[in-house]
Design an enzyme around this catalytic site. Structure first.
Site, PDB file in Angstrom:
ATOM      1  N   GLY A  15      57.688 -23.265  80.098  1.00 18.82           N
ATOM      2  CA  GLY A  15      56.459 -23.042  79.627  1.00 18.82           C
ATOM      3  C   GLY A  15      56.228 -24.476  79.367  1.00 18.82           C
ATOM      4  N   ARG A  76      58.186 -20.314  86.083  1.00 19.93           N
ATOM      5  CA  ARG A  76      59.109 -19.607  85.822  1.00 19.93           C
ATOM      6  C   ARG A  76      59.371 -19.261  86.380  1.00 19.93           C
ATOM      7  NH1 ARG A  76      56.243 -18.760  80.419  1.00 19.93           N
ATOM      8  NH2 ARG A  76      57.237 -19.867  78.583  1.00 19.93           N
ATOM      9  N   THR A 131      60.125 -28.183  75.061  1.00 12.67           N
ATOM     10  CA  THR A 131      59.336 -26.506  74.553  1.00 12.67           C
ATOM     11  C   THR A 131      58.472 -26.725  73.146  1.00 12.67           C
ATOM     12  OG1 THR A 131      59.492 -24.948  73.919  1.00 12.67           O
ATOM     13  CG2 THR A 131      61.385 -26.184  73.543  1.00 12.67           C
ATOM     14  N   ASP A 133      58.120 -25.281  71.061  1.00 14.15           N
ATOM     15  CA  ASP A 133      59.501 -23.965  70.142  1.00 14.15           C
ATOM     16  C   ASP A 133      60.012 -24.619  69.183  1.00 14.15           C
ATOM     17  OD1 ASP A 133      57.318 -22.023  71.731  1.00 14.15           O
ATOM     18  OD2 ASP A 133      59.106 -20.925  72.242  1.00 14.15           O
ATOM     19  N   ASP A 135      63.169 -24.745  69.882  1.00 13.81           N
ATOM     20  CA  ASP A 135      64.175 -23.594  69.533  1.00 13.81           C
ATOM     21  C   ASP A 135      65.763 -23.844  69.572  1.00 13.81           C
ATOM     22  OD1 ASP A 135      62.954 -23.277  71.681  1.00 13.81           O
ATOM     23  OD2 ASP A 135      62.954 -21.160  71.893  1.00 13.81           O
TER      24      ASP A 135
HETATM   25  O1  F6P Z   1      57.639 -21.031  75.070  1.00 14.91           O
HETATM   26  C1  F6P Z   1      56.778 -21.572  74.565  1.00 14.91           C
HETATM   27  C2  F6P Z   1      55.578 -20.798  74.849  1.00 14.91           C
HETATM   28  O2  F6P Z   1      54.463 -21.701  74.126  1.00 14.91           O
HETATM   29  C3  F6P Z   1      55.747 -19.548  72.948  1.00 14.91           C
HETATM   30  O3  F6P Z   1      56.105 -20.406  72.350  1.00 14.91           O
HETATM   31  C4  F6P Z   1      55.240 -18.324  73.804  1.00 14.91           C
HETATM   32  O4  F6P Z   1      56.096 -16.849  73.098  1.00 14.91           O
HETATM   33  C5  F6P Z   1      55.250 -18.538  75.540  1.00 14.91           C
HETATM   34  O5  F6P Z   1      55.830 -19.572  75.862  1.00 14.91           O
HETATM   35  C6  F6P Z   1      54.363 -18.096  75.757  1.00 14.91           C
HETATM   36  O6  F6P Z   1      53.892 -17.964  77.346  1.00 14.91           O
HETATM   37  P1  F6P Z   1      53.540 -17.593  78.249  1.00 14.91           P
HETATM   38  O7  F6P Z   1      52.839 -19.084  79.510  1.00 14.91           O
HETATM   39  O8  F6P Z   1      54.101 -17.124  79.614  1.00 14.91           O
HETATM   40  O9  F6P Z   1      52.213 -16.216  77.916  1.00 14.91           O
END
Ligand code: F6P
Length: 342
Positions: A15, A76, A131, A133, A135
């Site tokens: 992301g 990804r 990121t 997050d 995390d």
């Molecule tokens: O990891 C970053 C993030 O924005 C998370 O907070 C969220 O759950 C995910 O990516 C969303 O992923 P996508 O952009 O694939 O919907």
């Protein structure tokens, strides 16, 4: 010690996060300063597979420090982790372009990829935590987190205006996967009544009791509206899929008696807006410091490290250890949120 790379590659993966551009800029300009060459790889590991690689100079990274997203693009590519043949195609791209070192900016999935790549090719790699997050357990902050929190706060401020005018309760879902940091930080900064994070394990009914208790307190002292912030990780397990912002809002509307006050609640999912926007000064500075440190790692002949920040000092940690380290939500901040919402 490994061979000191002269030509390095950089990619952003997973992301996107505000500040990734500032990080690319810092890597490119620091590397050029030390007479290294830099190649940009488009769309993360996917671009590596597709051989989408281009040389970057100081001008290539001009006018991007303030832009959200990543000008290199991101993607990804789960097959990178599972399929050796896919990885071999990727590696041949690196060999073809003579890339001798690699900077990977992304989250834990991107780090796992970098770890594999280093082990299988011997190409020195370094990770930058890009990121929203926050995390990654080895670092206090990741690039993009501060901007995402500010975006949430800005959105909640706007919700607060309309909630206050109508005497409503807003149940706001923020991102972060299994990490509650965005919820805790934005909840405190926005003065939320209640903050729900996945690191605290409660059933749906226990969370509802908690929300009711918090609303009773604030309505009891004369407040006319309420803000509940929940991390998306709360409803990510199959057992809790139903427990969305809308579900909580409807439940509150149907159970005003429990709250002891008229309730007119609405759910709101902030969503991908959180990943966009111009990075805050704090994220740009973090990206600058970390980007320079990534180049230092490669220049010093080190490998398989990721750059982090602890107590405002730039640190490095072995990638294999970093991906196993769990982020722990700051219990003190949770307790503080509780005290301040009384
Ligand atoms: O990891 C970053 C993030 O924005 C998370 O907070 C969220 O759950 C995910 O990516 C969303 O992923 P996508 O952009 O694939 O919907």
């Amino acid at each position: 010690m490994t061979k000191i790379p002269h030509r390095i590659g950089i990619l952003t993966s997973g992301g996107d996060a505000p500040g990734m551009n500032a990080a690319i800029r810092a890597v490119v300009r620091s590397a050029l300063y030390y007479d290294m060459e830099v190649y940009g790889i488009r769309d993360g590991y996917l671009g590596m597979k597709r051989n989408e690689v281009e040389p970057l100079d100081a001008g290539s990274v001009g006018d991007i420090i303030h832009r959200g997203g990543t000008f290199l693009g991101t993607a990804r590519l789960p097959e990178f982790a599972t399929d050796r043949e896919v990885r071999e195609v990727c590696y041949s791209t690196l060999r073809e372009h003579g890339i001798e070192g690699l900077v990977v900016c992304g989250g834990d999935g991107s780090y796992r990829g970098a770890n594999l790549l280093q082990k299988e090719t011997g190409i020195p790699t370094v990770g930058l935590p890009g990121t929203i997050d926050n995390d990654l357990g080895y670092t206090d902050f990741t690039i993009g987190f501060d901007t995402a929190v500010n975006t949430c706060v800005d959105n909640i401020n706007k919700l607060r205006d309309t909630m206050a005018s109508h005497g409503r309760v807003s149940v706001v879902e923020v991102m972060g996967r299994n990490c509650g940091d965005i919820a805790v930080h934005s909840g405190i900064a926005a003065g939320a009544e209640a903050i729900l994070v996945p690191e605290i394990h409660k059933t749906d009914n226990q969370w509802l009791d908690y929300i009711v208790r918090k609303l009773r307190v604030s309505f009891g002292r004369g407040k006319k509206y309420g803000i509940i912030v929940m991390a998306e990780g709360i409803n990510m397990t199959p057992k809790m899929h139903h427990f969305t912002a809308d579900y909580i809002a409807s439940w509150l509307n149907a159970n005003a008696d429990a709250v002891g006050h008229r309730v007119d609640a609405r759910g709101c999912v902030i969503g991908h807006v959180q990943r966009g926007g111009s990075p805050t000064a704090s994220d740009r500075i973090l990206a600058a410091r970390m980007g320079e440190a990534a180049v230092d790692v490669l220049r010093e002949g080190k490998t398989n490290l990721c750059v982090g920040i602890r107590r405002n000092r730039i640190i490095t940690t072995p990638i294999d250890e970093a991906v196993e380290m769990k982020n722990h939500v700051d219990k003190h901040l949770i307790a503080l949120a509780d005290i301040l919402a009384r």
